[in-house]
Enzyme design. Structure first.
Site, PDB file in Angstrom:
ATOM      1  N   HIS A 101      32.555 -12.610 -36.062  1.00 44.96           N
ATOM      2  CA  HIS A 101      32.038 -12.771 -37.407  1.00 44.96           C
ATOM      3  C   HIS A 101      32.454 -11.521 -38.190  1.00 44.96           C
ATOM      4  O   HIS A 101      32.597 -10.439 -37.609  1.00 44.96           O
ATOM      5  CB  HIS A 101      30.511 -12.827 -37.459  1.00 44.96           C
ATOM      6  CG  HIS A 101      29.868 -13.915 -36.670  1.00 44.96           C
ATOM      7  ND1 HIS A 101      29.644 -13.816 -35.314  1.00 44.96           N
ATOM      8  CD2 HIS A 101      29.347 -15.105 -37.053  1.00 44.96           C
ATOM      9  CE1 HIS A 101      29.023 -14.909 -34.891  1.00 44.96           C
ATOM     10  NE2 HIS A 101      28.833 -15.712 -35.924  1.00 44.96           N
ATOM     11  N   ASP A 104      30.321  -8.504 -37.563  1.00 41.02           N
ATOM     12  CA  ASP A 104      30.516  -7.820 -36.287  1.00 41.02           C
ATOM     13  C   ASP A 104      31.509  -6.682 -36.426  1.00 41.02           C
ATOM     14  O   ASP A 104      31.419  -5.680 -35.727  1.00 41.02           O
ATOM     15  CB  ASP A 104      31.069  -8.774 -35.218  1.00 41.02           C
ATOM     16  CG  ASP A 104      30.273 -10.039 -35.070  1.00 41.02           C
ATOM     17  OD1 ASP A 104      29.041  -9.987 -35.228  1.00 41.02           O
ATOM     18  OD2 ASP A 104      30.884 -11.096 -34.812  1.00 41.02           O
ATOM     19  N   GLU A 268      28.608 -25.861 -28.365  1.00 43.61           N
ATOM     20  CA  GLU A 268      28.000 -24.832 -27.514  1.00 43.61           C
ATOM     21  C   GLU A 268      27.021 -25.454 -26.534  1.00 43.61           C
ATOM     22  O   GLU A 268      26.216 -26.311 -26.906  1.00 43.61           O
ATOM     23  CB  GLU A 268      27.281 -23.789 -28.371  1.00 43.61           C
ATOM     24  CG  GLU A 268      26.606 -22.708 -27.530  1.00 43.61           C
ATOM     25  CD  GLU A 268      25.924 -21.648 -28.360  1.00 43.61           C
ATOM     26  OE1 GLU A 268      24.762 -21.301 -28.037  1.00 43.61           O
ATOM     27  OE2 GLU A 268      26.524 -21.175 -29.343  1.00 43.61           O
ATOM     28  N   HIS A 271      23.294 -24.912 -27.553  1.00 50.58           N
ATOM     29  CA  HIS A 271      22.905 -25.726 -28.704  1.00 50.58           C
ATOM     30  C   HIS A 271      22.686 -27.186 -28.287  1.00 50.58           C
ATOM     31  O   HIS A 271      21.810 -27.860 -28.831  1.00 50.58           O
ATOM     32  CB  HIS A 271      23.968 -25.649 -29.791  1.00 50.58           C
ATOM     33  CG  HIS A 271      24.099 -24.286 -30.396  1.00 50.58           C
ATOM     34  ND1 HIS A 271      25.023 -23.998 -31.384  1.00 50.58           N
ATOM     35  CD2 HIS A 271      23.426 -23.132 -30.181  1.00 50.58           C
ATOM     36  CE1 HIS A 271      24.904 -22.733 -31.731  1.00 50.58           C
ATOM     37  NE2 HIS A 271      23.950 -22.179 -31.009  1.00 50.58           N
ATOM     38  N   ASP A 296      31.785 -23.106 -27.008  1.00 54.70           N
ATOM     39  CA  ASP A 296      31.105 -21.855 -26.702  1.00 54.70           C
ATOM     40  C   ASP A 296      30.395 -22.055 -25.379  1.00 54.70           C
ATOM     41  O   ASP A 296      29.534 -22.944 -25.253  1.00 54.70           O
ATOM     42  CB  ASP A 296      30.083 -21.513 -27.785  1.00 54.70           C
ATOM     43  CG  ASP A 296      30.714 -20.889 -29.017  1.00 54.70           C
ATOM     44  OD1 ASP A 296      31.938 -20.717 -29.039  1.00 54.70           O
ATOM     45  OD2 ASP A 296      29.967 -20.572 -29.955  1.00 54.70           O
ATOM     46  N   ASP A 307      17.210 -20.230 -27.974  1.00 51.68           N
ATOM     47  CA  ASP A 307      18.611 -20.037 -27.596  1.00 51.68           C
ATOM     48  C   ASP A 307      18.781 -18.688 -26.894  1.00 51.68           C
ATOM     49  O   ASP A 307      18.982 -17.663 -27.549  1.00 51.68           O
ATOM     50  CB  ASP A 307      19.447 -20.086 -28.884  1.00 51.68           C
ATOM     51  CG  ASP A 307      20.881 -20.487 -28.636  1.00 51.68           C
ATOM     52  OD1 ASP A 307      21.231 -20.752 -27.482  1.00 51.68           O
ATOM     53  OD2 ASP A 307      21.654 -20.531 -29.604  1.00 51.68           O
ATOM     54  N   ASP A 339      29.985 -17.209 -25.760  1.00 51.57           N
ATOM     55  CA  ASP A 339      28.933 -16.890 -26.723  1.00 51.57           C
ATOM     56  C   ASP A 339      27.681 -16.578 -25.923  1.00 51.57           C
ATOM     57  O   ASP A 339      26.688 -17.309 -25.942  1.00 51.57           O
ATOM     58  CB  ASP A 339      28.718 -18.075 -27.668  1.00 51.57           C
ATOM     59  CG  ASP A 339      27.815 -17.724 -28.831  1.00 51.57           C
ATOM     60  OD1 ASP A 339      27.305 -16.593 -28.853  1.00 51.57           O
ATOM     61  OD2 ASP A 339      27.613 -18.575 -29.710  1.00 51.57           O
TER      62      ASP A 339
END
Length: 435
Positions: A101, A104, A268, A271, A296, A307, A339
């Protein structure tokens, strides 16, 4: 010049399944050929910049536990140090990709212009480090959920100025991703949803989100970006309800706004669990609809309702995930992004390496098990047998018929079907032979 952060840790090598070194691969051999392709080219591992380098170890009930040389992350000198450490880790692991991101990479500056300028500065620095380096960019994305400006959403925000700030931010991140040769660009709508319907115009927000994503696609073509545009499903957290709830919801959304041929999904594991599905389910659905872009890889704690983003350690789950990925033709521009983050008590540099080594080994074991099941053909044969009745001309013709005609046939032929076993336990036992 070494930063010293990983002093005493040698490059990770493949030692085979009998190896006992916790900092060596026992199953991940990048050169091993699986179904005609190198393992590295199947798995396409990526390190997540945010969890590995930007996350400070906080959780909803406690603050920072990691004390790193680049903390606090508030100036560009520390941003460059963080990049130096990141590429040292990429080299130690031998990973082909990383993901980020914008937040980051550079500190939050407050204004768009300053954020863009510092992103461009660190992008140039990353580009220099990537020259001649094995590790390249799998994807970039914009963080549009951390700063308080995003508390009411980004593209779905009731304030049009926030929509504009989001558009400008995504443009800058797409430019950076394109400049670094990224193979995908991801949008994750952590705040694209609502906390309460009492103050939400859902129809307007969905329309704005659809138009925003259309602008992203338009800009992709304008700048000649050849990567995939991906959206990432998640049902909730931080929002009460997120509009990209799961794979099925995302596919419906993309079709509603005419984007199904332009956008695919980054799925992911954690998720999927939050949405009440299995990772296997979400992947199988995406593959069946031609919408799988990338994944991910992580896991959740099944006794926690949030999460937790732990590194994968469940080979049977991972094997079934890669089974569907391989059946769908495997990754093209996507890959396996970790991730995943350390536990708050795992504070050493060695822990960061060991977590990735273990995750990569689990994925390698899962991939080989999936490939063995495909080569054996047992699941394909079981499916073919179960649906064999639909191969007849009469059954196929029934799908072009009507209820009255079908009813006449049932009565005329005295059709009285008897249940047949689904053989679930036999098939589960079959899978356990390989994992």
């Amino acid at each position: 010049m070494s930063t010293g952060f990983f002093d005493g840790i040698a490059p990770i090598t493949f030692q085979g399944r009998d190896g006992t070194d916790p900092l060596a691969y026992r199953h991940y051999d990048p050169e091993e050929v699986v179904l005609g392709k190198r393992m590295e080219d199947h798995l396409r591992f990526a390190v997540a910049y945010w969890h590995s380098f930007a996350w400070e170890g906080g959780d909803p009930f406690g603050g920072q536990t990691f004390v790193r040389p680049w903390h606090p992350q508030d100036d560009m000198g520390r941003a460059r140090m963080k990049a130096d450490v990141a590429f040292e880790m990429f080299d130690l692991l031998g990973v082909p990709y990383f993901c980020w991101h914008d937040l980051d990479l550079r500190p939050e500056q407050g204004s768009f212009a300053a954020n863009r300028d510092t992103l461009n500065e660190i992008t140039d620095y990353l580009g220099e480090k990537m020259q001649g380096n094995k590790t390249q960019l799998l994807w970039g994305t914009a963080n549009m959920f951390t700063d308080r400006r995003w508390m009411g959403g980004a593209s779905t925000n009731p304030d049009p100025d926030v929509f504009a700030f989001a558009a400008a931010t995504v443009k800058s991140c797409m430019d950076a991703t394109h400049k670094l040769g990224g193979q995908n660009y991801v949008l994750w709508g952590g705040r694209e949803g609502y906390e309460t319907l009492l103050n939400t115009d859902m129809g307007a927000e969905l329309d704005h989100m659809g138009r925003f994503l259309s602008m992203v696609v338009e800009y992709k073509h304008k700048i000649g970006f050849k990567g995939q545009i991906l959206v990432e499903p998640k049902p909730q957290e931080p929002s009460k309800h997120q509009y990209d709830f799961d794979v099925a919801t995302c596919i419906g959304f993309l079709r509603k706004y005419g984007l199904e041929s332009e956008v695919k999904l980054n799925i992911e594991q954690g998720h999927a669990i939050l949405a009440g599905h299995s990772f296997e389910h979400e992947l199988a659905l995406a593959v069946s609809e031609g919408m799988l872009g990338s994944i991910d890889m992580n896991r959740n704690d099944y006794q926690s309702g949030w999460d937790t983003d732990q590194f994968p350690n469940n080979v049977p789950e991972v094997a079934l995930a890669y089974y569907h990925i391989l059946k769908g033709g495997g990754f093209t521009q996507g890959g396996t992004n970790f991730d995943a983050k350390l536990r708050r008590q795992s504070i050493d540099a060695e822990d960061l390496i060991a977590a990735h080594v273990g995750g990569m080994d689990v994925c390698a074991r899962g991939l080989k098990a999936a490939a063995a099941m495909i080569e054996d053909g047992g699941l394909d044969a079981a499916l073919a047998e179960r649906y064999a009745g639909w191969d007849t001309a009469e059954a196929k013709a029934m799908l072009d018929s009507d209820l009255a005609t079908i009813a006449q046939r049932v009565e005329r032929e005295g059709i009285a079907p008897q249940p047949r076993s689904g053989r679930q336990e036999i098939l589960e036992n079959y899978v356990n032979r390989f994992v």
